[in-house]
Design a protein around this motif. Structure first.
Motif, PDB file in Angstrom:
ATOM      1  N   GLN A 171       0.828  -1.199   0.000  1.00 47.74           N
ATOM      2  CA  GLN A 171       0.000   0.000   0.000  1.00 47.74           C
ATOM      3  C   GLN A 171       0.867   1.256   0.000  1.00 47.74           C
ATOM      4  OE1 GLN A 171      -2.781   0.456   3.355  1.00 47.74           O
ATOM      5  NE2 GLN A 171      -2.334   2.651   3.373  1.00 47.74           N
ATOM      6  N   GLY A 172       1.918   1.243   0.831  1.00 46.96           N
ATOM      7  CA  GLY A 172       2.802   2.394   0.906  1.00 46.96           C
ATOM      8  C   GLY A 172       3.509   2.672  -0.407  1.00 46.96           C
ATOM      9  N   VAL A 173       3.976   1.620  -1.068  1.00 44.32           N
ATOM     10  CA  VAL A 173       4.636   1.777  -2.372  1.00 44.32           C
ATOM     11  C   VAL A 173       3.653   2.331  -3.395  1.00 44.32           C
ATOM     12  CG1 VAL A 173       5.741   0.551  -4.278  1.00 44.32           C
ATOM     13  CG2 VAL A 173       6.326  -0.026  -1.914  1.00 44.32           C
ATOM     14  N   ALA A 174       2.417   1.794  -3.385  1.00 47.18           N
ATOM     15  CA  ALA A 174       1.400   2.247  -4.335  1.00 47.18           C
ATOM     16  C   ALA A 174       1.042   3.711  -4.118  1.00 47.18           C
ATOM     17  CB  ALA A 174       0.145   1.382  -4.205  1.00 47.18           C
ATOM     18  N   GLU A 175       1.025   4.137  -2.848  1.00 40.50           N
ATOM     19  CA  GLU A 175       0.670   5.524  -2.532  1.00 40.50           C
ATOM     20  C   GLU A 175       1.807   6.479  -2.879  1.00 40.50           C
ATOM     21  OE1 GLU A 175      -2.033   6.942  -1.084  1.00 40.50           O
ATOM     22  OE2 GLU A 175      -3.238   5.242  -0.438  1.00 40.50           O
ATOM     23  N   PHE A 176       3.050   6.080  -2.547  1.00 43.68           N
ATOM     24  CA  PHE A 176       4.172   6.992  -2.708  1.00 43.68           C
ATOM     25  C   PHE A 176       4.758   6.954  -4.114  1.00 43.68           C
ATOM     26  CE2 PHE A 176       8.550   8.492  -2.273  1.00 43.68           C
ATOM     27  CZ  PHE A 176       8.379   9.607  -1.478  1.00 43.68           C
ATOM     28  N   GLY A 177       4.718   5.780  -4.750  1.00 46.57           N
ATOM     29  CA  GLY A 177       5.373   5.601  -6.043  1.00 46.57           C
ATOM     30  C   GLY A 177       5.017   6.631  -7.098  1.00 46.57           C
ATOM     31  N   PRO A 178       3.718   6.848  -7.378  1.00 46.62           N
ATOM     32  CA  PRO A 178       3.355   7.800  -8.430  1.00 46.62           C
ATOM     33  C   PRO A 178       3.850   9.226  -8.186  1.00 46.62           C
ATOM     34  CG  PRO A 178       1.486   6.411  -7.849  1.00 46.62           C
ATOM     35  CD  PRO A 178       2.549   6.156  -6.818  1.00 46.62           C
TER      36      PRO A 178
END
Length: 273
Positions: free
Chosen positions: A108-115
């Motif tokens: 979830q953290g990667v998905a939120e921060f990545g973009p």
């Protein structure tokens, strides 16, 4: 020998003085960046993950995170509460190795921060190509339009096509941008924060700081830049007020990041394995 000994002592004292001065330079820069405010500990920790941890395997010891935040003046209690909150909210995951605790960003953290990463490290602002001027049949709350920008009433600028079949959507070259649109896109509070950040950045460099201080400075630099650049539309400077300092800040951010990189990377590479 009587002449050599005092010279050696003098040089040694000179080195100590220089080290103290260098350390003071780093502390002044850190204090200035912290002094800009908006230092939510949990958000700073997310910046650390995005800027330094994800690209180095993704896992970091709690002691490493604590060493960075301590330099920022974060108290141990606040640090522990922030970690607990991030874990509870699903941003990070914890594991143990002996007596040490390690953390990594969750899916979830990667998905939120990545973009957001692309915008944070982009060499320049986005183009106006691909933006849509949208007029809705009825007024809608801004929260329902995500990253679209309200121009007032039923009018929005959207970075992607809209799916509402009742909406009037237009795309293509945009002529003169009137001042009222610039003021709407470049809110006064964001403009003021950019001006404050620019003043701090111009006063400091990466010279004469320790590896740890360089790492802390880079985290704070990215954190302060991140919280501003993600608060407004990714449009060229002509869409913002004439005194908008966003792109001047971007230039200084890249300059200081490059100066800090050798020392900061040395510290992170030694700590995150």
């Amino acid at each position: 020998m009587r002449h050599i000994f005092p010279v050696v002592i003098w040089r040694f004292l000179g080195i100590i003085t220089t080290m103290e001065q260098d350390s003071a330079q780093g502390k002044q820069a850190i204090d200035a960046l912290v002094g800009l405010g908006h230092m939510r500990v949990w958000s700073v920790i997310i910046t650390i993950f995005g800027d330094a941890v994800v690209g180095r395997g993704g896992k970091v010891a709690a002691t490493t995170l604590a060493a960075l935040t301590e330099q920022m003046g974060v108290k141990p209690e606040a640090f522990r509460v922030a970690l607990s909150r991030l874990a509870k909210d699903g941003w990070i995951e914890r594991s143990k190795s002996g007596r040490l605790s390690f953390y990594r960003l969750s899916a979830q953290g990667v998905a939120e921060f990545g973009p957001a990463t692309t915008r944070i490290y982009a060499p320049k602002a986005g183009t106006e190509a691909g933006w849509h001027l949208v007029v809705l049949p009825t007024a809608a709350g801004e929260s329902s339009w995500g990253d679209a920008v309200s121009l007032g009433g039923r009018c929005y600028l959207s970075p992607r096509p809209v799916t509402d079949t009742e909406a009037l959507s237009m795309t293509g070259p945009i002529g003169k941008v009137p001042d009222w649109v610039k003021d709407r896109l470049g809110a006064a509070d964001i403009a003021a924060d950019y001006a404050a950040l620019l003043q701090v950045l111009k006063q400091h460099s990466g010279a004469g700081v320790s590896d740890l201080q360089a790492a802390v400075m880079r985290v704070l630099l990215v954190h302060q830049w991140r919280r501003l650049v993600l608060r407004h539309a990714d449009l060229p400077p002509r869409f913002f007020p004439d005194d908008w300092q966003g792109e001047a800040c971007r230039t200084e951010v890249h300059r200081l990041r490059a100066e800090l990189a050798p020392a900061a990377d040395s510290w992170f590479n030694a700590q995150i394995i």
